[in-house]
Design a protein around this motif. Sequence first.
Motif, PDB file in Angstrom:
ATOM      1  N   ASP A 239       0.806  -1.220   0.000  1.00 56.63           N
ATOM      2  CA  ASP A 239       0.000   0.000   0.000  1.00 56.63           C
ATOM      3  C   ASP A 239       0.836   1.266   0.000  1.00 56.63           C
ATOM      4  N   LEU A 240       2.181   1.138   0.036  1.00 56.16           N
ATOM      5  CA  LEU A 240       3.064   2.314   0.036  1.00 56.16           C
ATOM      6  C   LEU A 240       4.105   2.255  -1.078  1.00 56.16           C
ATOM      7  N   GLN A 241       4.022   1.242  -1.945  1.00 55.68           N
ATOM      8  CA  GLN A 241       5.072   1.073  -2.959  1.00 55.68           C
ATOM      9  C   GLN A 241       5.193   2.269  -3.897  1.00 55.68           C
ATOM     10  N   GLY A 242       4.104   2.950  -4.160  1.00 57.76           N
ATOM     11  CA  GLY A 242       4.171   4.108  -5.037  1.00 57.76           C
ATOM     12  C   GLY A 242       5.103   5.183  -4.480  1.00 57.76           C
ATOM     13  N   TYR A 243       5.072   5.348  -3.164  1.00 58.21           N
ATOM     14  CA  TYR A 243       5.951   6.330  -2.528  1.00 58.21           C
ATOM     15  C   TYR A 243       7.412   5.897  -2.667  1.00 58.21           C
ATOM     16  N   GLU A 270       0.929   4.346 -12.944  1.00 59.98           N
ATOM     17  CA  GLU A 270       0.104   3.150 -13.052  1.00 59.98           C
ATOM     18  C   GLU A 270      -0.375   2.685 -11.679  1.00 59.98           C
ATOM     19  N   TRP A 271       0.504   2.751 -10.716  1.00 57.60           N
ATOM     20  CA  TRP A 271       0.142   2.342  -9.337  1.00 57.60           C
ATOM     21  C   TRP A 271      -0.974   3.225  -8.793  1.00 57.60           C
ATOM     22  N   LEU A 272      -0.902   4.525  -9.051  1.00 57.00           N
ATOM     23  CA  LEU A 272      -1.946   5.435  -8.569  1.00 57.00           C
ATOM     24  C   LEU A 272      -3.284   5.143  -9.257  1.00 57.00           C
ATOM     25  N   ARG A 273      -3.232   4.754 -10.527  1.00 54.20           N
ATOM     26  CA  ARG A 273      -4.471   4.450 -11.230  1.00 54.20           C
ATOM     27  C   ARG A 273      -5.118   3.168 -10.704  1.00 54.20           C
ATOM     28  N   SER A 274      -4.296   2.222 -10.260  1.00 51.83           N
ATOM     29  CA  SER A 274      -4.827   0.917  -9.849  1.00 51.83           C
ATOM     30  C   SER A 274      -5.073   0.802  -8.349  1.00 51.83           C
ATOM     31  N   HIS A 275      -4.663   1.813  -7.573  1.00 44.89           N
ATOM     32  CA  HIS A 275      -4.874   1.767  -6.131  1.00 44.89           C
ATOM     33  C   HIS A 275      -5.710   2.968  -5.708  1.00 44.89           C
ATOM     34  N   GLU A 276      -6.711   2.671  -4.887  1.00 51.36           N
ATOM     35  CA  GLU A 276      -7.530   3.762  -4.356  1.00 51.36           C
ATOM     36  C   GLU A 276      -6.668   4.592  -3.417  1.00 51.36           C
ATOM     37  N   ARG A 284      -1.106  15.084   3.244  1.00 48.35           N
ATOM     38  CA  ARG A 284      -0.846  16.379   3.885  1.00 48.35           C
ATOM     39  C   ARG A 284       0.635  16.705   3.883  1.00 48.35           C
ATOM     40  N   VAL A 285       1.486  15.713   3.990  1.00 48.97           N
ATOM     41  CA  VAL A 285       2.929  15.968   4.040  1.00 48.97           C
ATOM     42  C   VAL A 285       3.605  15.675   2.703  1.00 48.97           C
ATOM     43  N   GLY A 286       2.833  15.318   1.687  1.00 48.79           N
ATOM     44  CA  GLY A 286       3.415  15.087   0.366  1.00 48.79           C
ATOM     45  C   GLY A 286       2.421  14.383  -0.532  1.00 48.79           C
ATOM     46  N   PHE A 287       1.717  15.150  -1.373  1.00 50.38           N
ATOM     47  CA  PHE A 287       0.645  14.604  -2.206  1.00 50.38           C
ATOM     48  C   PHE A 287       1.278  13.915  -3.408  1.00 50.38           C
ATOM     49  N   LEU A 288       1.264  12.576  -3.377  1.00 51.48           N
ATOM     50  CA  LEU A 288       2.014  11.805  -4.361  1.00 51.48           C
ATOM     51  C   LEU A 288       1.602  12.089  -5.802  1.00 51.48           C
ATOM     52  N   PRO A 289       0.317  12.187  -6.157  1.00 50.89           N
ATOM     53  CA  PRO A 289      -0.013  12.486  -7.561  1.00 50.89           C
ATOM     54  C   PRO A 289       0.638  13.772  -8.058  1.00 50.89           C
ATOM     55  N   ALA A 290       0.633  14.806  -7.214  1.00 47.79           N
ATOM     56  CA  ALA A 290       1.259  16.074  -7.618  1.00 47.79           C
ATOM     57  C   ALA A 290       2.777  15.935  -7.682  1.00 47.79           C
ATOM     58  N   LEU A 291       3.354  15.224  -6.710  1.00 51.80           N
ATOM     59  CA  LEU A 291       4.805  15.044  -6.702  1.00 51.80           C
ATOM     60  C   LEU A 291       5.275  14.300  -7.950  1.00 51.80           C
ATOM     61  N   ASN A 292       4.517  13.282  -8.353  1.00 49.28           N
ATOM     62  CA  ASN A 292       4.950  12.494  -9.502  1.00 49.28           C
ATOM     63  C   ASN A 292       4.832  13.270 -10.810  1.00 49.28           C
ATOM     64  N   ARG A 293       3.826  14.161 -10.900  1.00 49.72           N
ATOM     65  CA  ARG A 293       3.737  15.017 -12.096  1.00 49.72           C
ATOM     66  C   ARG A 293       4.931  15.975 -12.135  1.00 49.72           C
ATOM     67  N   TRP A 294       5.293  16.515 -10.984  1.00 43.84           N
ATOM     68  CA  TRP A 294       6.463  17.402 -10.934  1.00 43.84           C
ATOM     69  C   TRP A 294       7.721  16.641 -11.343  1.00 43.84           C
ATOM     70  N   LEU A 295       7.862  15.399 -10.847  1.00 41.39           N
ATOM     71  CA  LEU A 295       9.031  14.601 -11.201  1.00 41.39           C
ATOM     72  C   LEU A 295       9.072  14.335 -12.707  1.00 41.39           C
ATOM     73  N   ALA A 296       7.917  14.064 -13.307  1.00 41.73           N
ATOM     74  CA  ALA A 296       7.883  13.859 -14.767  1.00 41.73           C
ATOM     75  C   ALA A 296       8.353  15.120 -15.488  1.00 41.73           C
TER      76      ALA A 296
END
Length: 790
Positions: A239-243, A270-276, A284-296
């Motif tokens: 449940d944390l592999q995306g991070y 892909e992980w974000l799309r397949s995991h709720e 609150r301390v790091g919104f992964l969808p936004a972080l990953n777009r920035w990384l891209a």
Amino acid sequence: MAIRTAGQNLGDWVGGRWQAPLAIVALAAAALALYRFQPPERHVAFDSVLADVRALIEARRYGDAADALANLLQAKPPPAPAEQAILHGLMTDVIYRQELRRSVPNLQNVALLLQHHEQLVLLGGPLDARALLRSGQAHEWLGDVRSAIEAYRSTLSRTPGDDTRRQALQALVRLMEGRPQYAEERRQRIEESLAEAGVAPPHSWWAIQHAMQEAFDQNDLARARHILERYGERFQRSDLQGYHHYLWGWLLVQEGRNDDARPRCEWVDEWLRSHEHADTEMDRVGFLPALNRWLAGRIDLADARPQSALEHFEATLKLQRSGGLAARAEAGRAEALAMLEQHELARRELREAARRILERETDDSPILACFRDCLTRLHERLETAGNFEQAVQYLAMALDFTPADEQAVRLVLLERLGNAHNRAAAADLDEARRRAHSAAAGQCLEQAAAGVREPMHAAALLWDGAQAYDGAGRLSDARRMLAAFAQTASNDPRLPPALLQLGQAYAADGLFEHAVTVYSRLIAEYPPLDEALRARLLLADCWVSIGPEHFPRAEQMLLDLLESGKLAPSAAVYRDALSQLCDLYFDEQRYAETISRAEDYLTFYPQDAERHRIRFLLADAYRRSAQALRAQPPAGVAPERADDESRRRFARAAALFGELAGELGGEAADAAEARAYERWALLHRGDCLLELNDAPSLDEALNAFRQAAARFQSEPTALTAQVQIANVHLRQGRLTEAARAIERARWLLQTMPDAAFAAAPGGCDRAHWDRFLGTVVGSQLLRDVFTEAP
């Protein structure tokens, strides 16, 4: 300190209006109302009412709780001091809870919270970790970073509970970001958080992000990798592999391994799309969808795909509109626009982004630091590419993004910007832009010097600033900087050249007395140095400039340089002193000494750049001495002998002028100074030959004037030459030829452009020449010739 005025509804201060209170609120209010009208000796049971207030707080009826607390604090007789302290503490809790519910805190409420906190402290109440945390947050909301940091430190010193400790620690690390004075403590706090065992994933997620960012800021990629390898395993569960993959992608980008980072970034998508995704604490301390777009976006920037990077950064900003990630996304947009050569747009949008983000932030330091880092990267990139003009504008904007209270950062940027302007000036071929860059460099370095406390550093900045101002032609500014340098750098090896340059700056502005003082200091303090020898030469020039009464002092100083035996003729100072002595003797009409020194000069320096001027001076000294000898023969010398000597000198002058004109006509026909010497050499040669007034000399004079007329046919010099040609013909008795020469002059006058008169020496305009030639034509001597002409 007034806590609340009578009749004031604290509910208006704390959160506005609430719904109707609970039944317990009514009971509490009724009890308090009855209490007010009863005799003073009757008391409401404090513990009972306090329990009611706490019930209101637990029910989130903060307005009613605040009113009840205010009434209790104003009760008559007042509660005991210990009870008042409890009430003030509860009031800070009520206000704090209410303000946490707002997107933007009410600053009046925040100030009220701190007033109650101060009363709690004065009354010696229970100052636990939660109370200190509330005061720290209040100071942070009000923008008082230093007080907030102290409050959070105090919170952590009280052994708080896990939740309070986490809040205080995260707030402390956040406030210390971008402030160099707290860098080491911030690093230690983050490392403590990482090493803490058994913490919840959100706190580990927060800590590892900050630890890696701190390592990246220090350009310590090995440490960042060590942190991820040691602590990243906490995120390997399903449940944390995306991070986990995001953190590795982030590290790989920093290491320049974009080909390895891109699959990680795509895996996270892909992980974000397949995991709720609904973990609000992690978000609150790091919104992964936004972080990953920035990384891209960062990956695309590194791969020189700016258009795609722009799309990723804009997607980031739709998900995260404030905070540090939004600032990094805006910085990425600026870098992408710069890569597309849209520099003006990049700066404009970054400035607007700063305004927009900072409106939502109580602490602007990390945001501004992020933008400064972006701007300095762009400066370095563009300067390396040779685009100095755009590079300095990015660095200037970085300075604009540095508040006045960050003095150390400003000083570093001012010095960098000054040096950048100097490099831009050196690379620019356009004179106006070069001077503008030099002037800007001087201003930056002068401001930096004013703030630097270390004397050697300040002296270096003053020196560099003075050279920049000098390059910009701003001599008064250069003089001011050099004077400050001379006062600051008592043992600096650049002091002698600085004093020399300072004296020259004074002299250039006509402040000769000041120049004399500076040169005298240089001569007295550094007598054996080359600068002191040069100062003697320049000091002599100052005496000449001040006035004739100081000519003897100037002469003696020049003679000392030439005759002391300390200088060889090959020395530049010896050459310049000899040249200056020639000028001095000529100005004093001491022509024999002028001739002697000028001949020495030409013997020593036959190919020197000054040789044309000295040769002209030598010839003119012969001419003028011949004129003086003819006008006023020395006492005791027979007139015939004086006349013979005068004729010999006119002949010598004519020969010297002829040699000079011939050399100048063949060597440097297009140089303005050479043309001037050639013009006067031809005319003076003709004049000297006219003075000899014999048949061969008149023929030579005619030839000299004809050369001048032909060489300068589009200038007023040709008019002078034609008049002198007419004069020669008159002496030869050839009136018709004289009249023709005047006619040629009149024809030349009509065809000559107006601009030629503006540039001509002597200031005679077209009207003057028209009147003069008309007068000649109408003279008795030539009137009959012009009348008889067909």
